[in-house]
Scaffold this active site. Structure first.
Site, mmCIF file in Angstrom:
data_model
loop_
_atom_site.group_PDB
_atom_site.id
_atom_site.type_symbol
_atom_site.label_atom_id
_atom_site.label_comp_id
_atom_site.label_asym_id
_atom_site.label_seq_id
_atom_site.Cartn_x
_atom_site.Cartn_y
_atom_site.Cartn_z
ATOM 1 N N VAL A 15 0.832 -1.205 0.000
ATOM 2 C CA VAL A 15 0.000 0.000 0.000
ATOM 3 C C VAL A 15 0.870 1.259 0.000
ATOM 4 O O VAL A 15 0.592 2.224 -0.734
ATOM 5 C CB VAL A 15 -0.972 0.005 1.204
ATOM 6 C CG1 VAL A 15 -1.893 1.227 1.130
ATOM 7 C CG2 VAL A 15 -1.797 -1.279 1.238
ATOM 8 N N LYS A 90 -6.240 -1.951 10.557
ATOM 9 C CA LYS A 90 -7.417 -2.418 11.323
ATOM 10 C C LYS A 90 -7.027 -3.063 12.643
ATOM 11 O O LYS A 90 -7.738 -2.939 13.633
ATOM 12 C CB LYS A 90 -8.242 -3.403 10.486
ATOM 13 C CG LYS A 90 -7.550 -4.730 10.249
ATOM 14 C CD LYS A 90 -7.736 -5.251 8.854
ATOM 15 C CE LYS A 90 -6.544 -6.065 8.453
ATOM 16 N NZ LYS A 90 -6.253 -6.099 7.066
ATOM 17 N N VAL A 117 -11.088 -0.533 6.786
ATOM 18 C CA VAL A 117 -12.220 -1.457 6.609
ATOM 19 C C VAL A 117 -12.678 -1.413 5.156
ATOM 20 O O VAL A 117 -12.981 -0.337 4.633
ATOM 21 C CB VAL A 117 -13.414 -1.080 7.518
ATOM 22 C CG1 VAL A 117 -14.571 -2.055 7.314
ATOM 23 C CG2 VAL A 117 -13.002 -1.054 8.976
ATOM 24 N N GLY A 119 -11.272 -1.676 2.292
ATOM 25 C CA GLY A 119 -10.454 -1.019 1.268
ATOM 26 C C GLY A 119 -11.026 0.294 0.804
ATOM 27 O O GLY A 119 -11.155 1.247 1.569
ATOM 28 N N GLU A 175 -3.138 -14.708 1.231
ATOM 29 C CA GLU A 175 -1.727 -14.681 1.616
ATOM 30 C C GLU A 175 -1.200 -16.125 1.688
ATOM 31 O O GLU A 175 -1.988 -17.076 1.787
ATOM 32 C CB GLU A 175 -1.597 -14.091 3.027
ATOM 33 C CG GLU A 175 -2.273 -12.760 3.212
ATOM 34 C CD GLU A 175 -1.343 -11.596 2.990
ATOM 35 O OE1 GLU A 175 -0.128 -11.784 3.172
ATOM 36 O OE2 GLU A 175 -1.822 -10.516 2.621
ATOM 37 N N LYS A 190 -12.399 -5.714 11.654
ATOM 38 C CA LYS A 190 -13.112 -4.687 10.875
ATOM 39 C C LYS A 190 -14.502 -4.434 11.456
ATOM 40 O O LYS A 190 -14.967 -3.285 11.507
ATOM 41 C CB LYS A 190 -13.202 -5.121 9.417
ATOM 42 C CG LYS A 190 -11.821 -5.165 8.759
ATOM 43 C CD LYS A 190 -11.863 -5.912 7.450
ATOM 44 C CE LYS A 190 -10.491 -5.958 6.794
ATOM 45 N NZ LYS A 190 -10.451 -6.889 5.657
HETATM 46 N N1 LIG Z 1 -2.407 -4.938 1.182
HETATM 47 C C1 LIG Z 1 -3.692 -4.610 1.130
HETATM 48 O O1 LIG Z 1 -4.389 -4.894 0.146
HETATM 49 C C2 LIG Z 1 -4.319 -3.851 2.276
HETATM 50 C C3 LIG Z 1 -5.692 -3.513 2.219
HETATM 51 C C4 LIG Z 1 -6.281 -2.775 3.258
HETATM 52 C C5 LIG Z 1 -5.486 -2.404 4.345
HETATM 53 N N2 LIG Z 1 -4.174 -2.770 4.391
HETATM 54 C C6 LIG Z 1 -3.386 -2.353 5.560
HETATM 55 O O2 LIG Z 1 -2.337 -1.472 5.131
HETATM 56 C C7 LIG Z 1 -1.208 -1.632 5.997
HETATM 57 C C8 LIG Z 1 0.022 -1.946 5.161
HETATM 58 O O3 LIG Z 1 -0.189 -3.172 4.459
HETATM 59 P P1 LIG Z 1 0.777 -3.656 3.273
HETATM 60 O O4 LIG Z 1 0.056 -4.769 2.613
HETATM 61 O O5 LIG Z 1 1.241 -2.489 2.468
HETATM 62 O O6 LIG Z 1 2.020 -4.248 4.122
HETATM 63 P P2 LIG Z 1 3.462 -4.671 3.589
HETATM 64 O O7 LIG Z 1 3.448 -4.833 2.107
HETATM 65 O O8 LIG Z 1 3.908 -5.798 4.441
HETATM 66 O O9 LIG Z 1 4.383 -3.390 3.907
HETATM 67 C C9 LIG Z 1 4.711 -3.035 5.222
HETATM 68 C C10 LIG Z 1 5.758 -1.919 5.190
HETATM 69 O O10 LIG Z 1 5.990 -1.525 6.549
HETATM 70 C C11 LIG Z 1 7.383 -1.596 6.805
HETATM 71 N N3 LIG Z 1 7.629 -2.001 8.188
HETATM 72 C C12 LIG Z 1 7.273 -3.173 8.776
HETATM 73 N N4 LIG Z 1 7.683 -3.174 10.060
HETATM 74 C C13 LIG Z 1 8.317 -1.997 10.260
HETATM 75 C C14 LIG Z 1 8.976 -1.412 11.379
HETATM 76 N N5 LIG Z 1 9.061 -2.052 12.543
HETATM 77 N N6 LIG Z 1 9.497 -0.182 11.244
HETATM 78 C C15 LIG Z 1 9.435 0.470 10.056
HETATM 79 N N7 LIG Z 1 8.831 -0.026 8.955
HETATM 80 C C16 LIG Z 1 8.279 -1.241 9.067
HETATM 81 C C17 LIG Z 1 7.938 -2.629 5.848
HETATM 82 O O11 LIG Z 1 9.313 -2.358 5.716
HETATM 83 P P3 LIG Z 1 10.296 -3.255 4.824
HETATM 84 O O12 LIG Z 1 10.025 -2.785 3.429
HETATM 85 O O13 LIG Z 1 11.640 -2.883 5.326
HETATM 86 O O14 LIG Z 1 9.911 -4.674 5.077
HETATM 87 C C18 LIG Z 1 7.108 -2.353 4.595
HETATM 88 O O15 LIG Z 1 7.664 -1.290 3.872
HETATM 89 C C19 LIG Z 1 -1.590 -2.720 7.010
HETATM 90 O O16 LIG Z 1 -2.106 -2.122 8.171
HETATM 91 C C20 LIG Z 1 -2.696 -3.481 6.283
HETATM 92 O O17 LIG Z 1 -3.591 -4.142 7.177
HETATM 93 C C21 LIG Z 1 -3.573 -3.478 3.390
#
Ligand SMILES: NC(=O)c1ccc[n+]([C@@H]2O[C@H](COP(=O)([O-])OP(=O)(O)OC[C@H]3O[C@@H](n4cnc5c(N)ncnc54)[C@H](OP(=O)(O)O)[C@@H]3O)[C@@H](O)[C@H]2O)c1
Length: 407
Positions: A15, A90, A117, A119, A175, A190
């Protein structure tokens, strides 16, 4: 020339990366409507950036790290420093929402969370703003796209749960570790957030009862079809006699229900209130660009004040024993009197049968029935007794049925 508006970006994954790309594309448009030109002032990941430095050079912080810590600490520190915060997290809100909303109020900043919640489906904004004047009675939601895809595929092709899950993983709808999706926990988080907003009542994820879809069989789908029912993982938050029940479980829906036609990885939420009857919103529940679009919408809203953070005005008591209609499926030995014995036990617990289908002979005999609504505790007490009958060839399976139709 517009003044710059500096955004500190925490997290640069699915994201976060999509948000940076979208902001580059839309910055001119945002400047045209807000008078401020948004720019990324710093990015934090595990290997890049320094939080304090990013905070110092930001007007607003976007949290897209996910999880509880350090996300909670960063969000609190940003708000205490007077920065607006936008998050898609969430887990964070369903565990620590009250603490975070209190901090937002105390420091006079906005905490926006539309993407947490469903998207890009704008349900948070609708509950907080458009429907702020409505007395909401109930919310039903399909708030997990992974499980909705799996159940849709099982219904469409007759395949097993395992095959549909493998298909979802291959297509990127699930996943590698799908546990929190398929066991209902993701949807529970959610629903805690939606219930908090719709009913002005603090709801912690631990107060949401949930069941997943791992036990659903192709057989259940086949029988459901005979009754004219479709199966969904449904989140419900509803007002019951001045109290509040929030839960997630698989449920059968009749075809007239607005959520019955939501198939594939889509999300949808139905809000019911006497004044508005029923409103349904649906759309993509996840995905980088889709979620980033909701995040940017929140950033723009924060750039154009004012918007409110919710305050608790009521505190409804949370209940978990509620009335439901049920589907009950039993594999039985083909003896005379089997149906009568089952019906008698159900009757003793106040359960009455709405419709029944009996199929197969001998070793393949099956009974499937739909019950009229009754208290869940009464129904499960009857099912416990039925489970101990010696003519049952496997444990009975029970799934809730949502009876309402909107025409
Ligand atoms: N993916 C979806 O479709 C979706 C939909 C709705 C909501 N969300 C929400 O959006 C949020 C992000 O999701 P995502 O899918 O983008 O996750 P993601 O792809 O796993 O990315 C997480 C990012 O956070 C960084 N990170 C993790 N731990 C960290 C720490 N301790 N300190 C600093 N940076 C840290 C990671 O760094 P590195 O790059 O170094 O690993 C990465 O850049 C979550 O809350 C998720 O529930 C996601």
């Amino acid at each position: 020339m517009s003044e710059p508006f500096r955004i500190g970006l925490l997290g640069h994954g699915t994201v976060g990366g999509a948000f940076e790309t979208l902001l580059e594309q839309r910055a001119g448009h945002v400047a045209a409507i807000t008078g401020l030109l948004p720019e990324i002032s710093g990015i934090l990941t595990r290997s890049r950036g320094d939080f304090d430095e990013i905070l110092e050079h930001s007007d607003l912080v976007v949290e897209l790290i996910g999880g509880l810590e350090p996300a909670r600490e960063y969000v609190l520190r940003a708000m205490r420093a007077g920065r607006h915060v936008v998050t898609a997290n969430k887990q964070l809100l369903s565990h620590h929402g009250e603490e975070l909303w209190a901090a937002a109020r105390e420091h006079g900043v906005q905490l926006r969370f539309e993407a947490s919640v469903a998207g890009v489906v704008p349900v948070i904004r609708v509950l907080q703003e458009s429907l702020a004047g409505a007395h909401v009675d109930r919310i039903h939601g399909i708030v997990n796209g992974t499980t909705n895809y799996i159940l849709s595929e099982m219904a469409r092709t007759g395949c097993s749960y395992g095959d549909a899950l493998a298909d979802a993983q291959r297509l990127g709808y699930a996943e590698a570790d799908p546990t929190d999706d398929v066991n209902g926990k993701d949807a529970a988080a959610k629903m805690a957030i939606l219930a908090r907003l719709a009913f002005d009542t603090p709801v912690h994820i631990d107060q949401v009862t949930y069941e997943g879809i791992e036990q659903i069989t192709a057989d259940d789908m086949e029988y459901a079809d005979e009754f004219g029912l479709g199966l969904k993982l449904i989140g419900t938050a509803e007002r019951i006699d001045g109290r509040l029940a929030v839960r997630v479980h698989p449920a059968f829906l009749y075809s007239g229900h607005p959520l019955a036609s939501v198939h594939g990885p889509f999300n949808a939420i139905t809000v019911e209130s006497e004044a508005i009857t029923e409103i349904t919103m649906s759309g993509p529940g996840a995905g980088g660009p889709q979620t980033a679009s909701a995040v940017l919408g929140d950033v723009i809203s924060a750039m154009i004040p004012p918007a409110s953070t919710p305050e608790t005005t009521q505190a409804l008591q949370i209940v978990d024993d509620v009335e439901s209609a049920f589907y009950l499926h039993m594999e039985v030995a083909d003896h005379p009197g089997v149906l009568a014995q089952v019906a008698q036990i159900l009757g003793e617990h106040g359960a009455s049968i709405k419709s029944v289908v009996q199929t197969g002979l001998g070793e393949r005999a099956r009974l499937a029935m739909v019950m009229h609504p009754l208290l869940e505790s009464q129904f499960f007490a009857a099912v416990d007794r039925i489970a101990s009958l010696d003519f049952l060839r496997s444990p009975p399976r029970a799934i809730r049925v949502i009876e309402e139709e909107f025409v």
